[in-house]
Design a protein around this motif. Structure first.
Motif, mmCIF file in Angstrom:
data_model
loop_
_atom_site.group_PDB
_atom_site.id
_atom_site.type_symbol
_atom_site.label_atom_id
_atom_site.label_comp_id
_atom_site.label_asym_id
_atom_site.label_seq_id
_atom_site.Cartn_x
_atom_site.Cartn_y
_atom_site.Cartn_z
ATOM 1 N N ARG A 179 0.839 -1.199 0.000
ATOM 2 C CA ARG A 179 0.000 0.000 0.000
ATOM 3 C C ARG A 179 0.874 1.248 0.000
ATOM 4 O O ARG A 179 1.855 1.325 0.725
ATOM 5 N N GLU A 196 -10.703 9.987 -7.143
ATOM 6 C CA GLU A 196 -10.783 9.130 -8.322
ATOM 7 C C GLU A 196 -9.669 8.097 -8.389
ATOM 8 O O GLU A 196 -9.836 7.034 -8.974
ATOM 9 N N ASN A 197 -8.529 8.403 -7.771
ATOM 10 C CA ASN A 197 -7.345 7.575 -7.979
ATOM 11 C C ASN A 197 -6.836 6.859 -6.735
ATOM 12 O O ASN A 197 -5.822 6.166 -6.807
ATOM 13 N N LEU A 198 -7.543 7.013 -5.607
ATOM 14 C CA LEU A 198 -7.121 6.363 -4.370
ATOM 15 C C LEU A 198 -8.203 5.421 -3.853
ATOM 16 O O LEU A 198 -9.373 5.544 -4.216
ATOM 17 N N ASP A 199 -7.800 4.505 -2.988
ATOM 18 C CA ASP A 199 -8.762 3.581 -2.382
ATOM 19 C C ASP A 199 -9.442 4.197 -1.170
ATOM 20 O O ASP A 199 -10.592 3.885 -0.868
ATOM 21 N N LEU A 206 -3.441 3.909 -1.222
ATOM 22 C CA LEU A 206 -3.593 3.257 -2.529
ATOM 23 C C LEU A 206 -3.065 1.841 -2.446
ATOM 24 O O LEU A 206 -1.909 1.611 -2.070
ATOM 25 N N SER A 257 -4.244 -3.756 -6.437
ATOM 26 C CA SER A 257 -5.631 -3.775 -6.890
ATOM 27 C C SER A 257 -5.819 -2.875 -8.103
ATOM 28 O O SER A 257 -5.278 -1.767 -8.162
ATOM 29 N N ARG A 281 -10.497 0.758 -7.787
ATOM 30 C CA ARG A 281 -10.382 1.764 -6.729
ATOM 31 C C ARG A 281 -11.675 1.832 -5.935
ATOM 32 O O ARG A 281 -12.755 2.026 -6.493
ATOM 33 N N ASN A 282 -11.568 1.723 -4.609
ATOM 34 C CA ASN A 282 -12.753 1.766 -3.757
ATOM 35 C C ASN A 282 -13.323 3.173 -3.589
ATOM 36 O O ASN A 282 -14.514 3.345 -3.362
ATOM 37 N N LYS A 283 -12.467 4.194 -3.635
ATOM 38 C CA LYS A 283 -12.885 5.600 -3.551
ATOM 39 C C LYS A 283 -13.618 5.903 -2.233
ATOM 40 O O LYS A 283 -14.531 6.720 -2.192
#
Length: 333
Positions: free
Chosen positions: A224, A273-276, A294, A298, A301-303
């Motif tokens: 991560r 938009e670009n991170l979990d 992040l 994976s 992305r869970n957002k």
């Protein structure tokens, strides 16, 4: 922390049992299968925090939490839901429900334990609430530059690095060097833009020049990527975060988010938009921390978004001398 009581409300027994068993070593855990049973428990004894599913027969989680807000104002609460950003803004604006446990993260019971700890303790800042053991390392810009330029340099695993920047030149150089280091760990190109936007936002909360330094955090925990920005004005509040989130899901005639046109606030959209997981920790009029996580393994992305705040006079209720604080001397260069 056994003196705290946690009530889990869900109509699915296996979920109740799983959360109960995970938390019982740290808290007194009670369970209820529906909102009516939950209210009976609340009537009979003090409950510190309620974790409720949103979709239940007879009384849904929203109705239950509205009752709690009315009848038990000192009881904290959180929702378990099939999360999406539109629902988050709706719950936050209409019902003042900031903390939502998304079912995309549901199997990670540690997410629930961390949320409960932060809500009960007011000890909200830092990545160490989410990952352990986690090393903290404070470095200067010259050291960051040296490490980034080393051909075989890699960040230490399970480590978060902190650097303070005081000028626009330092901010720009730090973002460049941090991305160079993170890219050696398969960080996507979007990380450079996230760094740029979040640090610009932090600089600009008070004005368009550095009145106070900002702190940038970065590191790797297993697979991560960890990224954080702290400003020490504390001028970003929940209402402003929600306004920016709302503009992120409101589109112009060309199908673009309205926030794209904003002078500030694009960083929230790009990060979401670009991170979990995007986390806002706010101590009113003192400090704002934005953390991003992040999962490098994976593709989806869970957002997820989490928001925590404490008042200026608040102090943690659960002192933990074994935890290393993330509060650095902001004058350190």
């Amino acid at each position: 922390m056994k003196f705290y009581k946690v009530l889990i409300v869900d109509d699915i027994e296996s979920i109740r049992v799983a959360i109960h068993d995970y938390l019982k070593s740290d808290y007194q855990v009670l369970t209820a299968s529906n909102g009516f049973d939950a209210l009976k428990i609340l009537e009979s004894q003090h409950i510190d925090i309620v974790i409720s599913d949103i979709r239940m027969p007879d009384m849904d989680g929203i109705t239950l939490i509205r009752k709690i807000q009315e009848l038990y104002p000192f009881t904290k609460y959180s929702l378990i839901t099939a999360y999406n950003i539109n629902d988050y803004i709706k719950y936050a604006r209409e019902y003042k429900i900031w903390n939502i446990i998304p079912k995309s993260s549901f199997l990670d019971l540690g997410f629930i334990k961390t949320m409960i700890y932060k809500l009960l303790s007011n000890d909200i800042f830092g990545f160490d609430k989410y990952f352990e053991p986690l090393q903290q390392k404070k470095i200067k810009l010259v050291e960051l530059y040296r490490i980034a330029k080393e051909r075989n340099a890699n960040l230490e695993d399970r480590t978060v690095y902190h650097i303070h920047v005081h000028t626009e030149e330092e901010r720009d150089k730090a973002c460049e060097m941090i991305f160079l280091l993170l890219s050696k760990h398969q960080a996507p190109k979007s990380i450079r833009l996230i760094l740029e936007e979040l640090t610009l936002n932090a600089r600009d909360y008070g004005s368009k020049q550095f009145q106070l330094p900002i702190k940038i955090q970065f590191g790797i925990f297993e697979k991560r990527l960890l990224l954080g920005v702290n400003d020490f004005s504390g001028k970003l509040n929940f209402q402003e975060v929600l306004r920016r989130l709302e503009r992120n899901i409101t589109y112009d005639l060309h199908g673009l988010p309205m926030s794209i046109h904003d002078e500030r606030g694009r960083g929230i959209f790009i990060a979401r938009e670009n991170l979990d997981h995007l986390i806002f920790n706010i101590k009113e009029n003192q400090e704002t921390e934005v953390l991003g996580i992040l999962d490098l393994e994976s593709e989806f992305r869970n957002k997820t978004i989490s928001m925590y705040k404490i008042k200026e006079s608040s102090t943690p209720n659960i002192p933990d001398p074994k935890k290393q604080t993330l509060y650095d001397d902001i004058k350190t260069t």
